[in-house]
Design a protein around this motif. Sequence first.
Motif, PDB file in Angstrom:
ATOM      1  N   ARG A 104       0.825  -1.211   0.000  1.00 54.07           N
ATOM      2  CA  ARG A 104       0.000   0.000   0.000  1.00 54.07           C
ATOM      3  C   ARG A 104       0.855   1.255   0.000  1.00 54.07           C
ATOM      4  O   ARG A 104       0.591   2.209  -0.730  1.00 54.07           O
ATOM      5  CB  ARG A 104      -0.923   0.014   1.219  1.00 54.07           C
ATOM      6  CG  ARG A 104      -2.076  -0.947   1.140  1.00 54.07           C
ATOM      7  CD  ARG A 104      -3.075  -0.695   2.259  1.00 54.07           C
ATOM      8  NE  ARG A 104      -4.078  -1.753   2.300  1.00 54.07           N
ATOM      9  CZ  ARG A 104      -5.213  -1.681   2.972  1.00 54.07           C
ATOM     10  NH1 ARG A 104      -5.485  -0.608   3.668  1.00 54.07           N
ATOM     11  NH2 ARG A 104      -6.070  -2.684   2.965  1.00 54.07           N
ATOM     12  N   GLU A 105       1.873   1.266   0.850  1.00 52.43           N
ATOM     13  CA  GLU A 105       2.731   2.448   0.934  1.00 52.43           C
ATOM     14  C   GLU A 105       3.449   2.688  -0.389  1.00 52.43           C
ATOM     15  O   GLU A 105       3.576   3.829  -0.841  1.00 52.43           O
ATOM     16  CB  GLU A 105       3.737   2.296   2.070  1.00 52.43           C
ATOM     17  CG  GLU A 105       4.792   3.392   2.149  1.00 52.43           C
ATOM     18  CD  GLU A 105       4.232   4.789   2.334  1.00 52.43           C
ATOM     19  OE1 GLU A 105       4.945   5.757   1.992  1.00 52.43           O
ATOM     20  OE2 GLU A 105       3.077   4.926   2.807  1.00 52.43           O
ATOM     21  N   ILE A 106       3.915   1.616  -1.026  1.00 50.85           N
ATOM     22  CA  ILE A 106       4.589   1.761  -2.326  1.00 50.85           C
ATOM     23  C   ILE A 106       3.635   2.359  -3.352  1.00 50.85           C
ATOM     24  O   ILE A 106       3.984   3.282  -4.099  1.00 50.85           O
ATOM     25  CB  ILE A 106       5.130   0.400  -2.815  1.00 50.85           C
ATOM     26  CG1 ILE A 106       6.293  -0.049  -1.934  1.00 50.85           C
ATOM     27  CG2 ILE A 106       5.572   0.493  -4.273  1.00 50.85           C
ATOM     28  CD1 ILE A 106       6.741  -1.471  -2.200  1.00 50.85           C
ATOM     29  N   ASP A 116       9.269   6.362 -10.120  1.00 50.87           N
ATOM     30  CA  ASP A 116      10.685   6.028 -10.205  1.00 50.87           C
ATOM     31  C   ASP A 116      11.321   6.334  -8.851  1.00 50.87           C
ATOM     32  O   ASP A 116      11.364   7.491  -8.433  1.00 50.87           O
ATOM     33  CB  ASP A 116      11.360   6.850 -11.303  1.00 50.87           C
ATOM     34  CG  ASP A 116      12.842   6.559 -11.443  1.00 50.87           C
ATOM     35  OD1 ASP A 116      13.397   5.784 -10.618  1.00 50.87           O
ATOM     36  OD2 ASP A 116      13.472   7.101 -12.371  1.00 50.87           O
ATOM     37  N   PRO A 117      11.825   5.306  -8.150  1.00 49.29           N
ATOM     38  CA  PRO A 117      12.417   5.532  -6.827  1.00 49.29           C
ATOM     39  C   PRO A 117      13.549   6.553  -6.816  1.00 49.29           C
ATOM     40  O   PRO A 117      13.763   7.230  -5.806  1.00 49.29           O
ATOM     41  CB  PRO A 117      12.930   4.137  -6.427  1.00 49.29           C
ATOM     42  CG  PRO A 117      12.064   3.192  -7.196  1.00 49.29           C
ATOM     43  CD  PRO A 117      11.820   3.877  -8.507  1.00 49.29           C
ATOM     44  N   ARG A 158       9.751   9.630  -1.470  1.00 42.99           N
ATOM     45  CA  ARG A 158       8.873   8.787  -0.652  1.00 42.99           C
ATOM     46  C   ARG A 158       8.835   7.360  -1.191  1.00 42.99           C
ATOM     47  O   ARG A 158       8.851   6.390  -0.425  1.00 42.99           O
ATOM     48  CB  ARG A 158       7.460   9.367  -0.612  1.00 42.99           C
ATOM     49  CG  ARG A 158       6.487   8.515   0.220  1.00 42.99           C
ATOM     50  CD  ARG A 158       5.129   9.163   0.367  1.00 42.99           C
ATOM     51  NE  ARG A 158       4.217   8.292   1.099  1.00 42.99           N
ATOM     52  CZ  ARG A 158       2.953   8.594   1.386  1.00 42.99           C
ATOM     53  NH1 ARG A 158       2.447   9.767   0.997  1.00 42.99           N
ATOM     54  NH2 ARG A 158       2.192   7.738   2.056  1.00 42.99           N
ATOM     55  N   LEU A 159       8.811   7.237  -2.507  1.00 41.90           N
ATOM     56  CA  LEU A 159       8.792   5.901  -3.105  1.00 41.90           C
ATOM     57  C   LEU A 159      10.101   5.175  -2.820  1.00 41.90           C
ATOM     58  O   LEU A 159      10.093   3.973  -2.536  1.00 41.90           O
ATOM     59  CB  LEU A 159       8.550   6.006  -4.608  1.00 41.90           C
ATOM     60  CG  LEU A 159       8.559   4.686  -5.383  1.00 41.90           C
ATOM     61  CD1 LEU A 159       7.532   3.715  -4.833  1.00 41.90           C
ATOM     62  CD2 LEU A 159       8.316   4.947  -6.867  1.00 41.90           C
ATOM     63  N   ARG A 160      11.199   5.873  -2.896  1.00 43.49           N
ATOM     64  CA  ARG A 160      12.490   5.243  -2.600  1.00 43.49           C
ATOM     65  C   ARG A 160      12.508   4.701  -1.171  1.00 43.49           C
ATOM     66  O   ARG A 160      12.942   3.572  -0.931  1.00 43.49           O
ATOM     67  CB  ARG A 160      13.634   6.243  -2.787  1.00 43.49           C
ATOM     68  CG  ARG A 160      15.006   5.696  -2.389  1.00 43.49           C
ATOM     69  CD  ARG A 160      16.139   6.586  -2.854  1.00 43.49           C
ATOM     70  NE  ARG A 160      17.396   6.179  -2.274  1.00 43.49           N
ATOM     71  CZ  ARG A 160      18.090   5.106  -2.616  1.00 43.49           C
ATOM     72  NH1 ARG A 160      17.609   4.284  -3.540  1.00 43.49           N
ATOM     73  NH2 ARG A 160      19.238   4.820  -2.045  1.00 43.49           N
ATOM     74  N   ILE A 164       4.267  -0.838  -7.606  1.00 39.55           N
ATOM     75  CA  ILE A 164       4.540   0.420  -8.315  1.00 39.55           C
ATOM     76  C   ILE A 164       3.638   0.535  -9.527  1.00 39.55           C
ATOM     77  O   ILE A 164       3.040   1.588  -9.794  1.00 39.55           O
ATOM     78  CB  ILE A 164       6.022   0.492  -8.734  1.00 39.55           C
ATOM     79  CG1 ILE A 164       6.927   0.566  -7.492  1.00 39.55           C
ATOM     80  CG2 ILE A 164       6.262   1.705  -9.633  1.00 39.55           C
ATOM     81  CD1 ILE A 164       8.408   0.514  -7.808  1.00 39.55           C
ATOM     82  N   ASN A 165       3.500  -0.575 -10.266  1.00 37.04           N
ATOM     83  CA  ASN A 165       2.665  -0.564 -11.464  1.00 37.04           C
ATOM     84  C   ASN A 165       1.197  -0.294 -11.134  1.00 37.04           C
ATOM     85  O   ASN A 165       0.473   0.311 -11.931  1.00 37.04           O
ATOM     86  CB  ASN A 165       2.780  -1.893 -12.211  1.00 37.04           C
ATOM     87  CG  ASN A 165       4.174  -2.140 -12.766  1.00 37.04           C
ATOM     88  OD1 ASN A 165       4.961  -1.211 -12.904  1.00 37.04           O
ATOM     89  ND2 ASN A 165       4.488  -3.393 -13.065  1.00 37.04           N
TER      90      ASN A 165
END
Length: 249
Positions: free
Chosen positions: A30-32, A42-43, A48-50, A70-71
């Motif tokens: 969920r967080e991703i 893109d991390p 935040r995504l990284r 991610i997708n």
Amino acid sequence: MAGHSKFKNIMHRKGGQDKKRAILFSKLSREITVAAKSGLPDPDMNARLRAAVIAARKGGMPKDNIQRSINNASGSDGANYEEVRYEGFGPGGVSLIIETLTDNRNRTATNVRTAVSKNGGNLGASGSVSHGFDRMGLISYPATAGDADKVFEAALEAGAEDVSSTEEGHEIWTATDGLHEVAKALEPVLGEPEGAKLAWRPQTQVTVDEGDATQLFKLIDALDDDDDVQTVWANYDVPEAVMEKLGQA
């Protein structure tokens, strides 16, 4: 910078047992997805995504699962999660901040309220306890990253505000807007962190006895077992003797 503070870990307890693995993966996924939706997928271009991907890798989440999450951010059929925070009190007067990601506010509110009330606590209004915490960035490293002096010097050079080192690991505290810059500056020296996220650091702590600690841990475990609950922050301090007796040390 306060240096080698004796500040104890702010007690975000995440079940590591095999039986909680699926729940943990759900939270990480969920967080991703939410992080990817909040910016570029893109991390390297989305701080935040990284941080979410790092946490997922440290949590043992398979690479394919990470990419799928991610997708999902760009898919039209994926759930839309919103961030909702709950505040309240646990056994012994401990302050609680409960962060959730939910696609159904009514369900989450009911589940959180039930978990808290069944385990000796009660929810309060928004802002009822957060005024007793500081919103900061938190970067976590295992003890293997280096000794306290090495970590302190690296954190000082990177622009961090405080460091707490124990036998279990290191917590490096930053201003909220400096979290990812400090984390990036630390990597060449200390390696990839176990986690880098916004956190709630209590201004004071409440010492709890064995009875309240037992009930409090049940409450936090009940919240952790809810897919919607991402993180539980609290201001408790349990004496080492009590932790050992409860098998939590």
